[in-house]
Scaffold this active site. Structure first.
Site, PDB file in Angstrom:
ATOM      1  N   ALA A 110     -64.335  42.754  88.989  1.00  0.00           N
ATOM      2  CA  ALA A 110     -64.656  42.459  90.222  1.00  0.00           C
ATOM      3  C   ALA A 110     -63.994  43.888  91.450  1.00  0.00           C
ATOM      4  CB  ALA A 110     -64.412  41.056  90.725  1.00  0.00           C
ATOM      5  N   ARG A 130     -57.021  52.489  93.964  1.00  0.00           N
ATOM      6  CA  ARG A 130     -56.046  53.407  93.945  1.00  0.00           C
ATOM      7  C   ARG A 130     -56.849  55.053  93.398  1.00  0.00           C
ATOM      8  NH1 ARG A 130     -52.484  50.342  90.093  1.00  0.00           N
ATOM      9  NH2 ARG A 130     -53.620  48.969  89.989  1.00  0.00           N
ATOM     10  N   LYS A 142     -65.136  51.133  90.187  1.00  0.00           N
ATOM     11  CA  LYS A 142     -64.123  51.533  89.234  1.00  0.00           C
ATOM     12  C   LYS A 142     -64.772  51.501  87.894  1.00  0.00           C
ATOM     13  CE  LYS A 142     -60.259  49.484  87.718  1.00  0.00           C
ATOM     14  NZ  LYS A 142     -58.779  48.929  88.486  1.00  0.00           N
ATOM     15  N   GLN A 192     -67.503  37.201  91.686  1.00  0.00           N
ATOM     16  CA  GLN A 192     -66.900  36.810  93.034  1.00  0.00           C
ATOM     17  C   GLN A 192     -66.593  37.090  94.565  1.00  0.00           C
ATOM     18  OE1 GLN A 192     -62.873  38.874  92.168  1.00  0.00           O
ATOM     19  NE2 GLN A 192     -61.846  37.875  92.591  1.00  0.00           N
ATOM     20  N   GLY A 221     -47.799  44.238  83.548  1.00  0.00           N
ATOM     21  CA  GLY A 221     -46.743  43.141  83.497  1.00  0.00           C
ATOM     22  C   GLY A 221     -46.416  43.232  82.403  1.00  0.00           C
ATOM     23  N   ASN A 252     -56.486  52.667  86.595  1.00  0.00           N
ATOM     24  CA  ASN A 252     -56.617  52.762  87.820  1.00  0.00           C
ATOM     25  C   ASN A 252     -56.729  53.882  88.479  1.00  0.00           C
ATOM     26  OD1 ASN A 252     -56.017  49.311  87.104  1.00  0.00           O
ATOM     27  ND2 ASN A 252     -53.558  50.072  87.011  1.00  0.00           N
ATOM     28  N   ARG A 291     -78.105  68.669  75.700  1.00  0.00           N
ATOM     29  CA  ARG A 291     -78.229  67.262  76.274  1.00  0.00           C
ATOM     30  C   ARG A 291     -78.874  65.647  75.977  1.00  0.00           C
ATOM     31  NH1 ARG A 291     -81.035  69.690  81.064  1.00  0.00           N
ATOM     32  NH2 ARG A 291     -80.732  67.702  81.569  1.00  0.00           N
ATOM     33  N   ASN A 315     -90.622  73.107  82.015  1.00  0.00           N
ATOM     34  CA  ASN A 315     -91.411  71.561  81.848  1.00  0.00           C
ATOM     35  C   ASN A 315     -91.060  71.462  83.133  1.00  0.00           C
ATOM     36  OD1 ASN A 315     -88.174  72.220  82.018  1.00  0.00           O
ATOM     37  ND2 ASN A 315     -88.372  70.172  80.148  1.00  0.00           N
ATOM     38  N   ALA A 325     -92.884  90.333  73.397  1.00  0.00           N
ATOM     39  CA  ALA A 325     -91.461  90.426  73.967  1.00  0.00           C
ATOM     40  C   ALA A 325     -91.779  90.424  75.505  1.00  0.00           C
ATOM     41  CB  ALA A 325     -90.293  91.178  73.814  1.00  0.00           C
TER      42      ALA A 325
END
Ligand code: UD1
Ligand code: CA
Length: 418
Positions: free
Chosen positions: A11, A16, A23, A74, A141, A229, A301, A354, A391
């Site tokens: 949430a 930053r 994010k 939240q 932490g 972050n 791709r 295409n 060609a």
């Protein structure tokens, strides 16, 4: 795994990142970071997944639609502890175990999620924390251990004292909890900190003070635990993911001439003895056979399937295209929504037109056809088996080139049967 529910925290605003995009939707190699976390959780064996969304919830909800997960919102972003509280209703009265994991740690592997679950189950702990040892723990932490190495609490970076700042063991943000202990402890967490947030991590101190058992598992792979972050973290994590994908490709018997300049997205399969030359980009949802030569400077791709012994050379772009065995597409070509047969030669500078401004149309080039340099094939169109396109020829839509015929000119006319 029936008795375990995962709660993914997604949430946060990601202040930053300085972005208008939530994010967790920022991509690494074409895939949003939240998807990596969901995939790792699913692959670990957990099927009940709750994702806590908040910032940019509409956009996040969109990508969750096909994931088979429950989204809970939240409303006010009051911290990771509050986010887990938000998930409580959706969890129902279940008294099982809960895996909490951050949506911004996309490198976490299923094996690691499994190992923390196993430790949690076998030890019967109230909480089991995934930790890591970092030379530079800034931003994370810190795990504070007391006597006999028992975990006493987690202190957030901004709250850490001088003594705590130097602790190298950090909280990755992935934990298992006994749900009853978790919610009892959460109810006692306050927002008395610099960020004025309810920290989920404060639960650990509460549990420890109540003599609950807290276990930990230490992650071996330093990259795996990266929490994103900032844009700098995102770039670093993308490099780590790129290396992981590339290592897997090479382990399968593929030569990558210059891994630094080559980018291969996840969900790509490449057969043995294929060589990828420098500066090549291969996006997700691509299958390449064995003994092919791809690159240098090729861009493949999504939605491309390439057979065996195929050569795709410099400045070739392929999307939603199938290429049969032993075909060569070696120079300056664009093929989109095209099916190419076996032993076809696509001359330098061939373009399939295409897109007509509204729809994407299909081109078919059958086995053994020879397309001259600078040809333009306006889809929908078909070039038959062993036909020749001269060609510089422009084959307009619907002007199919019959089997073994030769087409020349602008617009094309059929010369003769072989
Ligand atoms: C968090 C941990 C920290 C850990 C680090 C690992 C807390 C208080 N701290 O710090 O101990 O080392 O992750 O990367 O949890 N979130 C919400 N709602 C909110 C706030 C946050 O869902 O109101 C989510 C975010 O989307 C994110 C996660 O919770 O996925 C962690 O929040 P974030 O702000 O990134 O915490 P950190 O400071 O990185
Ligand atoms: Ca974070």
């Amino acid at each position: 795994m029936k008795d375990m529910t995962a709660v993914i925290l997604a949430a946060g605003k990601g202040t930053r990142m300085k972005s208008d995009t939530p994010k967790v939707l920022h991509e690494l190699l074409g895939k949003p970071m939240l998807r990596y976390v969901i995939d790792a959780v699913k692959a670990s064996g957990i099927s009940r997944i709750i994702v806590v969304i908040g910032h940019g919830s509409g956009a996040v909800r969109d990508i969750l639609k096909t994931e088979g997960v429950t989204a809970v919102e939240q409303k006010r972003l009051l911290g990771s502890g509050d986010a887990v509280m938000t998930a409580k209703k959706a969890l129902g009265p279940s008294s099982g175990d809960i895996l909490v994991i951050c949506g911004d740690t996309p490198l976490i592997r299923k094996e690691t999620v499994r190992s923390i679950i196993e430790k949690h189950k076998s030890s019967g702990a109230s909480a089991t924390i995934l930790t890591a040892i970092l030379k530079d723990p800034t931003g994370y932490g810190r795990i504070v251990r007391g006597s006999e190495g028992r975990i006493a609490k987690i202190v957030e970076d901004q709250e850490a004292s001088l003594y705590e700042e130097v602790i190298e063991e950090i909280n990755v943000g992935t934990y298992c909890f006994k749900s009853t202990d978790l919610f009892a402890a959460l109810a006692r967490v306050s927002d008395d900190n610099r960020k004025k947030e309810y920290f989920l991590t404060d639960v650990i101190g509460v549990l420890s003070r109540n003599d609950k058992t807290i276990e930990s598992v230490t992650a071996e792979d330093k990259n795996e635990i990266i929490g994103i972050n900032s844009r700098k973290d995102l770039a670093y994590a993308t490099q780590a993911m790129k290396t992981r994908v590339m290592d897997g490709i090479m382990a399968g018997g593929v030569t990558v001439q210059d891994p630094l300049s080559t980018v291969i997205y996840p969900d790509v399969s490449i057969g043995r003895d294929t060589v990828i030359y420098s500066n090549t980009v291969i996006q997700s949802d691509v299958t390449i056979g064995s003994s092919c030569k791809i690159g240098p400077f090729t861009r493949i791709r999504p939605g491309v399937i390439i057979g065996d012994r195929v050569e795709v050379g410099n400045f070739v772009e392929l999307v939603k295209t199938r290429i049969g065995d032993d075909t060569k597409v070696k120079h300056h070509t664009y093929l989109g929504n095209t099916t190419v047969g076996k032993k076809v030669n696509i001359g330098a500078g061939t373009i399939t037109a295409n897109f007509d401004g509204k729809n994407k149309n299909e081109t078919v080039i059958e086995d053994g056809a020879f397309i001259g340099v600078g040809a333009m094939l306006v889809a929908p169109v078909k070039v038959g088996k062993e036909a020749v396109v001269g060609a510089g020829c422009v084959v307009l839509k619907g002007h199919d080139v019959p089997r073994k015929a030769t087409a020349v000119g602008v617009p094309s006319r059929i010369l003769k049967k072989k």
